[in-house]
Scaffold this motif. Structure first.
Motif, PDB file in Angstrom:
ATOM      1  N   GLU A 146       2.310   4.810  -1.112  1.00 15.88           N
ATOM      2  CA  GLU A 146       1.804   6.027  -1.729  1.00 15.88           C
ATOM      3  C   GLU A 146       2.905   6.829  -2.417  1.00 15.88           C
ATOM      4  O   GLU A 146       2.620   7.732  -3.187  1.00 15.88           O
ATOM      5  N   ASP A 147       4.156   6.550  -2.094  1.00  7.78           N
ATOM      6  CA  ASP A 147       5.276   7.284  -2.687  1.00  7.78           C
ATOM      7  C   ASP A 147       6.478   6.352  -2.746  1.00  7.78           C
ATOM      8  O   ASP A 147       6.743   5.602  -1.799  1.00  7.78           O
ATOM      9  N   ASP A 174       5.656   4.622  -8.455  1.00  6.07           N
ATOM     10  CA  ASP A 174       4.238   4.628  -8.102  1.00  6.07           C
ATOM     11  C   ASP A 174       4.018   5.692  -7.044  1.00  6.07           C
ATOM     12  O   ASP A 174       4.745   5.742  -6.046  1.00  6.07           O
ATOM     13  N   ASN A 187       0.827  -1.213   0.000  1.00  3.62           N
ATOM     14  CA  ASN A 187       0.000   0.000   0.000  1.00  3.62           C
ATOM     15  C   ASN A 187       0.861   1.264   0.000  1.00  3.62           C
ATOM     16  O   ASN A 187       0.654   2.188   0.791  1.00  3.62           O
TER      17      ASN A 187
END
Length: 539
Positions: A410-411, A519, A408
């Protein structure tokens, strides 16, 4: 909660959207589906189908299964009553059409097998004649029969790739309903209501031309079906999704009344008396062969378990000997424990035994591609600084995307270098420049020839008016030869244009692969070097 009644191993993989049910002996409902091995399997738990010969053979893995050898990939399948001359349903299989429906249409007295093809629909009777034929706007993706206008005769609803739902009264179009994506599924409901599904994950219900409701999901609706799940006399819209979810929604409001999950994508939803108790049950199948069988107001289901789902990177075998490290790599640091990386590797690769950390708390594992024999190295130190070494940038991007989804993230800041991919990109950009220069040269030559053509036409006509036939023939011969040169140049220009498009496509694919190495940043932030190298070209 759902309570399994019994389990059965069918040992068959099912293609999405290729599931039906039929009473081929007029008494026993048989679950029928197309497999990935270009066969159609017929499951009869009552063991009364047991025939073989021709294309039909008995499965050696189960006495309840018969296999029909198609030897081509099945694109559509359905079963229904096609003739009154004999009892039992007829199985219709296609290796080219995307949609098939069986039933009575309009004024036709006999049932028809309606086949949706490329911009056309054919209706065949039991003798193979086609008394029905009509055209539609685009490639047909779904068909269903329903009494749309309430005149006690079925109309044909057609969904196609041009985003339209068309209603046919016999061969004529009554109405057209425009949607926002290709129509992938249609099903009749109560009265003049019908359900629909789109390629972008939208499902909903129409009452004639009025949409009652619709919802949109990030997953794709593989199958929809109308079934009275709660026994109130009003059917719900049952939807099977690409993520394995099954839900039942109220036909008027779209409210979820029931939901469950498979471990894999839903392959199809059908209805039939599978328990031979006089009641039709709802049967939902997954692509892995698992099936749930239930009936109105019931919490009991039959569960048919098929096979284990292979890990995503199962085509990479664990390498126990030293390999030469690839030149390409991606480096990044994760805010996670190395133990979680080991858990991700164990769940995404096909291993005989789970991997363990080294004595110093690090991970160093090598794999070998079963397709290309190219090595893959995954390394992580105790600080969770990871390095993925491979010369395949697409594989590296798939690994990063899978890891990002698992954790999971995010960066993710990465450092990447793929010399072979960069060399190939540089070569592609050089070819693009060459093709573009050739295109400009051919355009200039064509412009010059256009001026010469005008001059030759004027001279030939002047000679004709002066009755100088010899000069006229000379100028027209010159014009003929120049025309041949123009045609030859046009063919060269077309070939050059196609080669240019192919190179640009490969450049775009390379940029897309580079874009997936990080991502979730957009492409303009991911690969500025590649974009800047391509930006100076005048396309």
């Amino acid at each position: 909660m759902l309570v399994p009644v019994f389990t059965l191993d069918l040992k068959q993989k099912i293609l999405p959207g290729r599931v039906c049910i039929g009473k081929y002996d007029s008494a026993h409902a048989c679950l029928t589906a197309s497999t990935t091995a270009d066969k159609v399997f017929i499951h009869n738990p009552h063991q009364r189908l047991g025939t073989s010969g021709g294309r039909m053979s008995l499965s050696q893995s189960s006495a309840d299964i018969s296999l029909l050898n198609i030897n081509q990939t099945v694109s559509a399948i359905t079963a229904g009553v096609l003739t009154q001359a004999r009892h039992g349903d007829t199985l219709v299989v296609s290796d080219g059409a995307n949609a098939i429906a069986i039933g009575r249409l309009g004024h036709h007295m006999s049932p028809l097998a309606l086949i949706g093809g490329n911009c056309s629909i054919h209706g065949f009777d039991s003798e193979g004649n086609d008394p029905f034929w009509t055209v539609t706007g685009d490639n047909v993706t779904s068909l269903t029969l329903t009494d749309f206008d309430g005149d006690e005769e079925n109309e044909l609803l057609v969904g196609s790739e041009d985003f339209d739902i068309r209603v046919f009264k016999n061969e004529e179009i009554m109405f057209e309903i425009s949607e926002t994506e290709a129509v992938t599924a249609l099903c009749p409901m109560q009265g003049s209501r019908f359900g629909y599904a789109l390629a972008n994950g939208t499902v909903g219900v129409y009452e004639k031309l009025s949409r009652w409701w619709r919802i949109k999901s990030k997953n794709q609706a593989i199958a929809i079906y109308s079934y009275d799940l709660d026994g109130d006399g009003v059917p719900e819209l049952i939807t099977g999704w690409s993520n394995g979810k099954i839900d039942a929604r109220n036909d008027r409001s779209g409210e979820v009344m029931f939901k469950d999950n498979f471990q894999s994508t839903v392959a199809g939803i059908v209805e039939g008396d599978y328990r031979m108790d006089g009641k039709n049950q709802l049967i939902a199948c997954s692509v892995d062969g698992e099936a749930m069988v239930g009936y109105k107001a019931s919490l009991h289901y039959h569960v048919f378990e098929l096979t284990r789902q292979l890990p995503r990177f199962s085509m990479y075998a664990l390498c126990t000997v030293a390999v030469t490290p690839p030149q390409g790599y991606v480096k990044f640091k994760l805010p996670e424990r190395v133990a979680r990386i080991v858990m991700w590797v164990n769940s995404n690769f096909l291993l005989l035994e789970d991997l363990q950390l080294d004595d110093d708390g690090a991970l160093d594992v090598s794999f070998l591609s079963l397709r290309t024999s190219m090595p893959l190295l995954i390394q992580a130190n105790s600080q969770c600084e990871m390095t993925i070494r491979t010369d395949d940038m697409e594989l590296a991007s798939d690994l990063i995307q899978a890891l990002a989804n698992y954790l999971n993230l995010e960066d993710l800041q990465v450092e990447a270098d793929f010399p072979s991919e960069l060399d190939q990109l540089a070569s592609l950009l050089e070819r693009v420049e060459e093709y573009h220069a050739t295109r400009q040269r051919l355009s200039a030559e064509m412009a010059d020839h256009s001026g010469v053509i005008r001059t030759l036409v004027v001279r030939a006509e002047d000679a004709r008016l002066m009755s100088d036939m010899e000069s006229m023939r000379h100028w027209y011969r010159e014009l003929y030869n120049l025309n041949k040169d123009l045609i030859s140049g046009y063919k060269i220009r077309c070939n050059n244009h196609q080669e240019l498009l192919n190179c640009l496509k490969q450049v775009n694919q390379t940029i897309q692969k580079a874009g997936r190495l990080r991502d979730p940043y957009p492409l303009t932030q991911i690969s500025p070097i590649s974009l800047s190298e391509a930006s100076h070209l005048d396309f």
